[in-house]
Design a protein around this motif. Structure first.
Motif, PDB file in Angstrom:
ATOM      1  N   ASP A 234      -3.577   0.556  -6.066  1.00 58.14           N
ATOM      2  CA  ASP A 234      -3.852   1.675  -5.162  1.00 58.14           C
ATOM      3  C   ASP A 234      -5.272   1.670  -4.623  1.00 58.14           C
ATOM      4  O   ASP A 234      -5.668   2.595  -3.908  1.00 58.14           O
ATOM      5  CB  ASP A 234      -3.574   3.000  -5.878  1.00 58.14           C
TER       6      ASP A 234
ATOM      7  N   ALA B 187       0.840  -1.199   0.000  1.00 56.70           N
ATOM      8  CA  ALA B 187       0.000   0.000   0.000  1.00 56.70           C
ATOM      9  C   ALA B 187       0.876   1.251   0.000  1.00 56.70           C
ATOM     10  O   ALA B 187       2.028   1.224   0.462  1.00 56.70           O
ATOM     11  CB  ALA B 187      -0.913  -0.010   1.222  1.00 56.70           C
TER      12      ALA B 187
ATOM     13  N   SER C 106      -4.693  -2.178  -1.747  1.00 61.25           N
ATOM     14  CA  SER C 106      -4.279  -1.307  -0.648  1.00 61.25           C
ATOM     15  C   SER C 106      -5.245  -1.323   0.524  1.00 61.25           C
ATOM     16  O   SER C 106      -5.078  -0.563   1.478  1.00 61.25           O
ATOM     17  CB  SER C 106      -4.110   0.137  -1.154  1.00 61.25           C
TER      18      SER C 106
END
Length: 627
Positions: free
Chosen positions: A497, A461, A501
């Protein structure tokens, strides 16, 4: 970093832990030698009281990962970890009121036996295999990770501690069975608490008192606890810990063989519930001790962080390094803390070995060889404890060459726990779900949880979501260690993302909810399970809470399951009376007679059900004994 070696008194204190643990195994092996049955060995004859079981439950799930890892988390990310206080409460309430009654009243020994009674054998075997692989891998890491951290800081021999842990756990599990495990866990829980207490007292004294600790923690933003940001990508917020933490711990606690095996070893269902609620107090106490240890550690290192300055190489080494500093002139107390850490390891490993032996014996051995004698069953159970002790220790050796994969292995417990929680929820809460939905749901949950977890491991992340709070090295002695920043990652896919994450605490939620959704949809497509074919004790009528005002709607939500039958009500009132009835009838040969006259079952099932219900006081017992 130069390791600070143990003094002779440290070794004496640490060795005493292993000697007492082994002694408890020998004691129960001698004491229970005349009760040579697999039931006595694996579930303590179902005669345990709630006190030692409560301590055992707490010790089993407060491993060395908790003793070393939680203070480190608080040191780096702040005291928001204390919000697990709420998650633990939800977990214990749901376990004791939703899952435990079904498992206890069913009279099962393996939780996966429930899956065969509710669905069929393939579902049971699939869940059992996943559990065995997951537990062996997790247990190996639990043994190796703290041994490595302690070795690099204290100079304590790495492989000596690994093999000593494996040998001692296997020894007292094999000799004394569940009773030895429970009472040893109770002793180790006391050692864990005393170890934490000494760290809290000495550490706060070094810091000038708790008032100074709290003041310095406030100045360092460590007491910013409640963050109500709903962003699921944030590592720790109020919602990730309360919601995600509840799913994670419910997967580990509510349907885990190790937990349920201890609960059903209690003499009554009331004792089992008391064990869970008193265990909650233990969880809270250990959590508070670990959080305050982290705050005291921050107060001590606030001007010279040993991690970012390169004095230590990993965050897990913070706690041992701190202990060796504050107890540098007090021989024996570092050994007490190491005993505290390894008490968590011993209890977790012992619980895992005993649980693995139980599910293997109940789900595979008894299925293939149903007519084993009590003596042979006991020896097979002991042999399985020995086998899994060797496998778990071997896995610890393998963990040493896994490198970065060790961190991924630690999250496998949660990755598998979520889908397992979803599978049992499908069986207990949704009466219309069939075996196809259960198997499809389990597969879907496993795929989803492994997809997100492995993706997060490959594509970590962004630092903005996981970077620790500020740490100072202003007063550190300058060294040649080069400071490292956050890794620069190139060619990240867009999904990295977002989906990859997500907070690690949501892995279980993803697996559980994915399993439930897929199971419900598949069951509706392939044809719902007939409620009349399901024993009422295998279902918890949760809908009663929402439809209490209408008997009509309650029955509609029961999906045909006969929850209002008189026999079930009798069972709720009489507790475990059916067990004694089942044993006496087996001794009088009723099982043999029923096998010789199968046509009676088909010609007059209702009459047979009524007779069995009166004898055993529960619908499930006639299902197992008479059929």
């Amino acid at each position: 970093m130069e390791a600070k070696n143990f003094a002779i008194w440290d070794y004496v204190v640490f060795a005493a832990l292993f000697l007492v643990s082994s002694g408890i195994g020998v004691f129960f092996a001698i004491k229970e030698r005349k009760k040579a049955t697999s039931r006595e060995f694996l579930v303590g004859g179902r005669q345990m009281s709630f006190g030692p079981v409560a301590l055992s439950l707490t010790a089993s799930f407060m491993s060395a990962v908790t003793v070393l890892g939680t203070p480190s988390e608080v040191y780096r990310f702040g005291a928001s970890f204390i919000i697990f206080f709420i998650a633990y409460l939800f977990v214990i309430i749901l376990t004791s009121e939703l899952f435990l009654p079904v498992f206890y009243r069913s009279g099962i020994t393996s939780t996966y036996e429930y899956l065969q009674l509710r669905f069929n054998k393939p579902v049971r075997y699939a869940a059992t295999v996943i559990y065995i692989v997951q537990t062996i891998l997790y247990t190996g890491v639990v043994v190796y990770a703290p041994a490595l951290a302690l070795n690099q800081v204290t100079g304590f021999d790495l492989w000596g501690s690994v093999f000593a842990t494996g040998i001692v756990c296997t020894f007292y599990c094999t000799l004394g069975g569940l009773k030895a495990v429970v009472w040893t866990d109770a002793f180790q829980m006391v050692v864990m608490f005393v170890g934490f207490l000494t760290v809290l007292i000495q550490g706060s004294t070094h810091a000038g008192g708790f008032h100074n600790v709290l003041e310095q923690s406030t100045n360092g933003s460590r007491l910013h606890i409640f963050d109500f940001d709903v962003d699921p990508l944030r590592r720790h917020t109020f919602w990730t810990i309360t919601v995600g933490g509840t799913f994670t711990w419910l997967g580990i606690y509510g349907v885990n063989q190790s937990t349920i095996q201890r609960c059903i070893s209690c003499k009554t269902e009331k004792h089992a519930k008391l064990a869970l609620y008193f265990n909650l107090l233990g969880l809270w106490i250990i959590l508070v001790c670990a959080v305050f240890s982290g705050l005291i550690m921050y107060s001590h290192f606030k001007d010279c962080d040993p991690w970012t300055s390169g004095i230590i190489s990993a965050p897990d080494q913070l706690m041992p390094y701190f202990v060796m500093e504050i107890f540098a002139t007090m021989p024996g107390l570092p050994g007490l803390f190491v005993a505290c850490a390894f008490s968590g390891t011993l209890s977790t490993v012992a619980a895992s070995i005993n649980a693995l032996a139980t599910v293997t014996f109940e789900d595979f051995v008894k299925s293939c060889f149903p007519h084993l004698s009590d003596k042979l069953s006991t020896w097979i159970s002991k042999g399985l404890c020995l086998l899994f002790g060797v496998l778990c220790t071997t896995m610890a050796v393998a963990a040493s060459v896994l490198g970065g994969v060790v961190q991924a292995a630690l999250s496998i417990h949660g990755m598998c726990g979520g889908p397992m929680l979803g599978l049992f929820s499908l069986g207990i809460v949704f009466p219309f779900v069939n075996w196809k939905g259960a198997l499809g749901g389990l597969l879907t949950g496993i795929i989803l949880s492994f997809w997100v977890a492995i993706g997060a491991f490959v594509y970590p992340a962004p630092a903005s979501k996981t970077w620790p709070l500020p740490l100072s090295t202003d007063q550190c002695i300058k060294s040649n260690v080069t400071a490292t920043g956050s890794p620069v990652l190139s060619s990240r896919p867009a999904i990295a993302d977002t989906w990859y994450s997500i907070s690690y605490l949501y892995y279980s939620a993803v697996g559980c909810l994915g399993c439930i959704a897929a199971g419900v949809i598949i069951s509706l497509i392939t044809g719902r399970q007939r409620g009349e074919d399901i024993q009422p004790l295998l279902i918890r009528p949760v809908c009663n809470l929402f439809c209490f005002w209408s008997k009509k709607y309650k029955k509609l939500c029961w999906c045909g399951v006969q929850h209002d039958s008189g026999t079930e009500q009798e069972n709720l009132e009489n507790g475990s009376a059916w067990k004694q009835g089942a044993e006496s009838v087996l001794q009088n040969g009723l099982r043999k007679e029923s096998l010789e006259f199968p046509e009676t079952i088909h010609l007059c099932p209702k009459l047979l059900k009524q007779v069995c219900a009166q004898v055993f006081r529960t619908p499930h017992s006639y299902y197992r004994i008479c059929f």
